[in-house]
Scaffold this motif. Sequence first.
Motif, PDB file in Angstrom:
ATOM      1  N   LEU A  45      18.122  49.916 -43.702  1.00  0.00           N
ATOM      2  CA  LEU A  45      17.151  49.570 -42.261  1.00  0.00           C
ATOM      3  C   LEU A  45      18.013  48.867 -41.219  1.00  0.00           C
ATOM      4  CD1 LEU A  45      14.024  48.994 -44.581  1.00  0.00           C
ATOM      5  CD2 LEU A  45      14.291  50.970 -43.107  1.00  0.00           C
ATOM      6  N   PRO A  46      17.913  49.200 -40.103  1.00  0.00           N
ATOM      7  CA  PRO A  46      18.862  48.613 -39.102  1.00  0.00           C
ATOM      8  C   PRO A  46      18.501  47.194 -38.680  1.00  0.00           C
ATOM      9  CG  PRO A  46      17.249  49.889 -37.935  1.00  0.00           C
ATOM     10  CD  PRO A  46      16.876  50.141 -39.504  1.00  0.00           C
ATOM     11  N   THR A  47      17.056  46.639 -38.775  1.00  0.00           N
ATOM     12  CA  THR A  47      16.798  45.435 -38.323  1.00  0.00           C
ATOM     13  C   THR A  47      15.730  44.479 -39.244  1.00  0.00           C
ATOM     14  OG1 THR A  47      14.823  46.157 -37.267  1.00  0.00           O
ATOM     15  CG2 THR A  47      16.900  46.281 -35.957  1.00  0.00           C
ATOM     16  N   GLU A  48      15.693  43.280 -39.021  1.00  0.00           N
ATOM     17  CA  GLU A  48      14.852  42.470 -39.813  1.00  0.00           C
ATOM     18  C   GLU A  48      13.335  43.052 -39.681  1.00  0.00           C
ATOM     19  OE1 GLU A  48      15.001  38.526 -38.927  1.00  0.00           O
ATOM     20  OE2 GLU A  48      17.188  38.298 -39.180  1.00  0.00           O
ATOM     21  N   GLU A  49      12.918  43.281 -38.402  1.00  0.00           N
ATOM     22  CA  GLU A  49      11.682  43.786 -38.124  1.00  0.00           C
ATOM     23  C   GLU A  49      11.367  45.310 -38.723  1.00  0.00           C
ATOM     24  OE1 GLU A  49      12.674  41.145 -35.083  1.00  0.00           O
ATOM     25  OE2 GLU A  49      13.772  43.151 -35.781  1.00  0.00           O
ATOM     26  N   ALA A  50      12.459  46.074 -38.837  1.00  0.00           N
ATOM     27  CA  ALA A  50      12.267  47.459 -39.613  1.00  0.00           C
ATOM     28  C   ALA A  50      12.007  47.096 -41.320  1.00  0.00           C
ATOM     29  CB  ALA A  50      13.547  48.152 -39.605  1.00  0.00           C
ATOM     30  N   ILE A  51      12.750  46.035 -41.791  1.00  0.00           N
ATOM     31  CA  ILE A  51      12.567  45.754 -43.317  1.00  0.00           C
ATOM     32  C   ILE A  51      11.310  45.076 -43.553  1.00  0.00           C
ATOM     33  CG2 ILE A  51      13.416  44.297 -44.967  1.00  0.00           C
ATOM     34  CD1 ILE A  51      16.359  44.442 -43.897  1.00  0.00           C
ATOM     35  N   ALA A  52      10.785  44.254 -42.388  1.00  0.00           N
ATOM     36  CA  ALA A  52       9.509  43.653 -42.659  1.00  0.00           C
ATOM     37  C   ALA A  52       8.338  44.833 -42.549  1.00  0.00           C
ATOM     38  CB  ALA A  52       9.261  42.475 -41.553  1.00  0.00           C
ATOM     39  N   ALA A  53       8.531  45.606 -41.826  1.00  0.00           N
ATOM     40  CA  ALA A  53       7.632  46.774 -41.413  1.00  0.00           C
ATOM     41  C   ALA A  53       7.404  47.760 -42.930  1.00  0.00           C
ATOM     42  CB  ALA A  53       7.695  47.550 -40.094  1.00  0.00           C
ATOM     43  N   THR A  54       8.666  47.937 -43.291  1.00  0.00           N
ATOM     44  CA  THR A  54       8.759  48.967 -44.369  1.00  0.00           C
ATOM     45  C   THR A  54       8.217  48.156 -45.861  1.00  0.00           C
ATOM     46  OG1 THR A  54      10.882  49.851 -43.743  1.00  0.00           O
ATOM     47  CG2 THR A  54      10.264  50.177 -45.802  1.00  0.00           C
TER      48      THR A  54
END
Length: 276
Positions: A45-54
């Motif tokens: 996952l490329p970003t913190e936002e992507a990790i949080a959303a996942t």
Amino acid sequence: MDPTFIRTLAHAHQQVAAPVPGEALCHLAEQVMNVLFPERTEHPLPTEEAIAATLQKLQEHLAAILTALPMEPALADETATHLFSRLPALHQLLLLDAAAIVAADPAAQGQTEVVRTYPGFYAIALYRLAHALYQLKIPLLPRMLSEYAHARTGIDIHPGAQIGSSFCIDHGTGLVIGETAVIGTHVKIFQGVTLGALSVTKELANIKRHPTIEDYVVIYAGATILGGSTVVGSHSIIGGNVWLTESVPSHSRVYHRAQIHVTRTEDPTADFTFSI
């Protein structure tokens, strides 16, 4: 086909309130592992936002699975939220497990190799997820997850077992750890080990049936340790193929003494005898 038999099966099918999505649970566990350990996936996952959303999406997915048990939606949401709040602690535990395997296995080339390829680490990781579900008293799902890991690795760890940090499984095929086993920290166990019960009668279901292994113990391949009152003291070594049904104090060395006789002949085509 016998109509009575068909009718019996139809009745059984109708009694199932809702199918338990075991396959979905196992897929979710794999996805959680990929987020915690990006070494496992080809698509980090490329970003913190992507990790949080996942993670949020996976939490919602778990809540949906829990409602199929069945569980009330509000309780399912609360349970899923509680479980995902424990992921940081779970991640730290698994990092310690991975580090223990790297430190103990001369063949290990580092954490990435252990996380991506070692069945021992994989079995430990899914055990820790299943144990978290077990602690929340969620029915069926913990065992489904542990049996998924069992099928993939040959390592059978009951989700009710209590296992401390820095746990190392070397190889692991044929390893069995029972429901009420207690394992301390910095324990290393090889393949074919059984931490089992002396008796499997149903009347013993609610008592401690499996042994306690204290800190810094090494148990070599093929050892069998049985009984709820059996304690292996800290810093002990249990040798291969040992059969143990009584406690041993700390710093013990317990070995199975085998007699091996080998005969040799200069002519390999001649008759010879051997015994093991």
